[in-house]
Design an enzyme around this catalytic site. Structure first.
Site, PDB file in Angstrom:
ATOM      1  N   HIS A 117      -8.480   9.016   5.352  1.00  0.00           N
ATOM      2  CA  HIS A 117      -8.677   7.617   5.752  1.00  0.00           C
ATOM      3  C   HIS A 117      -8.539   7.576   7.266  1.00  0.00           C
ATOM      4  O   HIS A 117      -7.433   7.577   7.816  1.00  0.00           O
ATOM      5  CB  HIS A 117      -7.630   6.724   5.082  1.00  0.00           C
ATOM      6  CG  HIS A 117      -7.696   5.285   5.520  1.00  0.00           C
ATOM      7  ND1 HIS A 117      -8.262   4.295   4.742  1.00  0.00           N
ATOM      8  CD2 HIS A 117      -7.275   4.681   6.659  1.00  0.00           C
ATOM      9  CE1 HIS A 117      -8.180   3.131   5.379  1.00  0.00           C
ATOM     10  NE2 HIS A 117      -7.579   3.347   6.541  1.00  0.00           N
ATOM     11  N   LEU A 118      -9.669   7.568   7.961  1.00  0.00           N
ATOM     12  CA  LEU A 118      -9.662   7.678   9.415  1.00  0.00           C
ATOM     13  C   LEU A 118     -10.134   6.376  10.043  1.00  0.00           C
ATOM     14  O   LEU A 118     -11.324   6.080  10.092  1.00  0.00           O
ATOM     15  CB  LEU A 118     -10.564   8.836   9.868  1.00  0.00           C
ATOM     16  CG  LEU A 118     -10.298  10.193   9.206  1.00  0.00           C
ATOM     17  CD1 LEU A 118     -11.250  11.248   9.740  1.00  0.00           C
ATOM     18  CD2 LEU A 118      -8.844  10.613   9.394  1.00  0.00           C
ATOM     19  N   ASP A 153       0.812  -1.212   0.000  1.00  0.00           N
ATOM     20  CA  ASP A 153       0.000   0.000   0.000  1.00  0.00           C
ATOM     21  C   ASP A 153       0.848   1.266   0.000  1.00  0.00           C
ATOM     22  O   ASP A 153       0.331   2.363   0.141  1.00  0.00           O
ATOM     23  CB  ASP A 153      -1.003   0.006   1.155  1.00  0.00           C
ATOM     24  CG  ASP A 153      -0.370   0.074   2.529  1.00  0.00           C
ATOM     25  OD1 ASP A 153       0.868  -0.002   2.618  1.00  0.00           O
ATOM     26  OD2 ASP A 153      -1.114   0.201   3.512  1.00  0.00           O
ATOM     27  N   ARG A 197     -16.035   4.916  19.576  1.00  0.00           N
ATOM     28  CA  ARG A 197     -17.381   4.815  20.150  1.00  0.00           C
ATOM     29  C   ARG A 197     -17.348   5.178  21.628  1.00  0.00           C
ATOM     30  O   ARG A 197     -18.230   5.886  22.131  1.00  0.00           O
ATOM     31  CB  ARG A 197     -17.937   3.405  19.940  1.00  0.00           C
ATOM     32  CG  ARG A 197     -18.244   3.090  18.484  1.00  0.00           C
ATOM     33  CD  ARG A 197     -18.545   1.624  18.275  1.00  0.00           C
ATOM     34  NE  ARG A 197     -17.378   0.790  18.536  1.00  0.00           N
ATOM     35  CZ  ARG A 197     -17.313  -0.525  18.308  1.00  0.00           C
ATOM     36  NH1 ARG A 197     -18.385  -1.147  17.831  1.00  0.00           N
ATOM     37  NH2 ARG A 197     -16.219  -1.209  18.562  1.00  0.00           N
ATOM     38  N   GLY A 249     -13.195   3.246   9.100  1.00  0.00           N
ATOM     39  CA  GLY A 249     -14.144   3.013  10.184  1.00  0.00           C
ATOM     40  C   GLY A 249     -14.610   4.273  10.880  1.00  0.00           C
ATOM     41  O   GLY A 249     -15.796   4.419  11.182  1.00  0.00           O
TER      42      GLY A 249
END
Length: 332
Positions: A93-94, A33, A171, A217
């Protein structure tokens, strides 16, 4: 190679060796990547270190998450019906690991991770950018060696460390933020501030921006993060429809903010718009906003989409309706 990505490469090598043992005749493919970022110019990938270290050890910025940045930037152009080579795109991109990239005219010109995935944004357990002298300072104060310090930076820092070891799960951090927990508030604000700083720097690097994408995500599932980041982007004219944004987790529908300071006109969101990759669910009950002067008036608007969260633009003088105008935040 473990030195460059200590959280990832050891596990990857275990998987490769296990597969070689179980399926010795089955070909295996490794996808790097870092490849997408190989188009970065020299001024973007070089460090301010003695040049001999680059010559001897190839110490430079390589970047990571390239498969994500490549896919999402191309998907954004596809969704918007624009030529990939004509856009200036910032991809956020988190996830537990996080990075931002600047994609100009179809090529990556900068990204936040460096020689290793430790550089750049504050992450789940990684520190991101710090003053390098901090390592020496802590080593002397705590009696730690370099390996122990690197363990702290890779596995005990980031939002986990910043939240006083509460959690690396957003969360938990979002719940604490909403409940007024001081550690969570500090952590969320600091994290989002860093993301916004990178977005701003890449606007400068590309001399503009057409598209801002939120993916992975956290980018897809954390409305609070999206709103806190975009609150810093007022200089671009970015605004957020907070009600719409807060209703979207793991989004399969699109939305747009209040578009102008003038009166706005609304229209149904085109049902061919954003959908999750590999999902058959189409946009539902999303709405798009048309600027008060109407499409084709030559007024330049840019606007945002979340789903892997895309932000796009309406060209000057496009002279017609654009069925793919949809989003979750706008910027003029």
């Amino acid at each position: 190679c473990n030195d460059l990505a200590p959280l990832h490469n050891p596990a990857n090598l275990i998987g490769i060796n296990a597969c070689k043992k179980l399926m010795p005749t089955t070909p295996m493919v490794a996808v790097f990547d870092t490849a997408f970022h190989q188009t970065m110019p020299e001024e973007a990938y070089m460090y301010g270190l003695p040049y001999e270290y680059y010559e001897k050890y190839k110490i430079r910025r390589y970047g990571f998450h390239g498969t994500s940045h490549s896919y999402v930037s191309k998907k954004a152009a596809e969704v918007l019906g624009k030529k990939y080579e004509d856009l200036k795109i910032i991809v956020c991109h988190l996830g537990n690991g996080a990075s931002v990239s600047a994609v100009k005219n179809g090529k990556c010109v900068d990204t936040s991770m460096g020689l290793t995935p430790l550089e750049g944004l504050i992450m789940g357990t990684r520190s991101g950018d710090i003053d390098p002298a901090i390592m020496e300072f802590i080593a002397h104060k705590e009696g730690k060696n370099i390996d122990e310090i690197m363990t702290v930076l890779n596995k005990k820092s980031g939002v986990y460390g910043l939240s006083n070891n509460l959690s690396s799960d957003f969360r938990d951090l979002e719940a604490g933020y909403n409940n007024g927990d001081a550690h969570c508030i500090r952590t969320m604000n600091t994290y989002c501030y860093r993301v916004a700083k990178y977005i701003g720097s890449y606007v400068a690097a590309m001399n503009g921006v057409d598209v801002i994408c939120f993916t992975a995500g956290i980018g897809e599932n954390a409305p609070l993060v999206r709103s806190l980041v975009c609150e810093h982007l007022g200089f671009l004219g970015v605004s957020i429809d907070y009600v719409c944004n807060s209703s979207m987790r793991n989004p399969r529908r699109c939305m747009v903010t209040n578009q102008q300071r003038e009166k706005n006109y609304e229209k149904k969101c085109d049902r061919r718009t954003v959908r999750r990759p590999h999902s058959g669910d189409q946009c539902q009950s999303g709405r798009c906003l048309q600027d008060s002067k109407g499409y084709g008036s030559g007024y330049h608007i840019r606007y945002a989409l979340w789903h892997s969260g895309f932000v796009g633009e309406k060209d000057r003088g496009s002279g017609g309706k654009d069925p793919q105008r949809h989003g979750c935040g706008t910027f003029e």
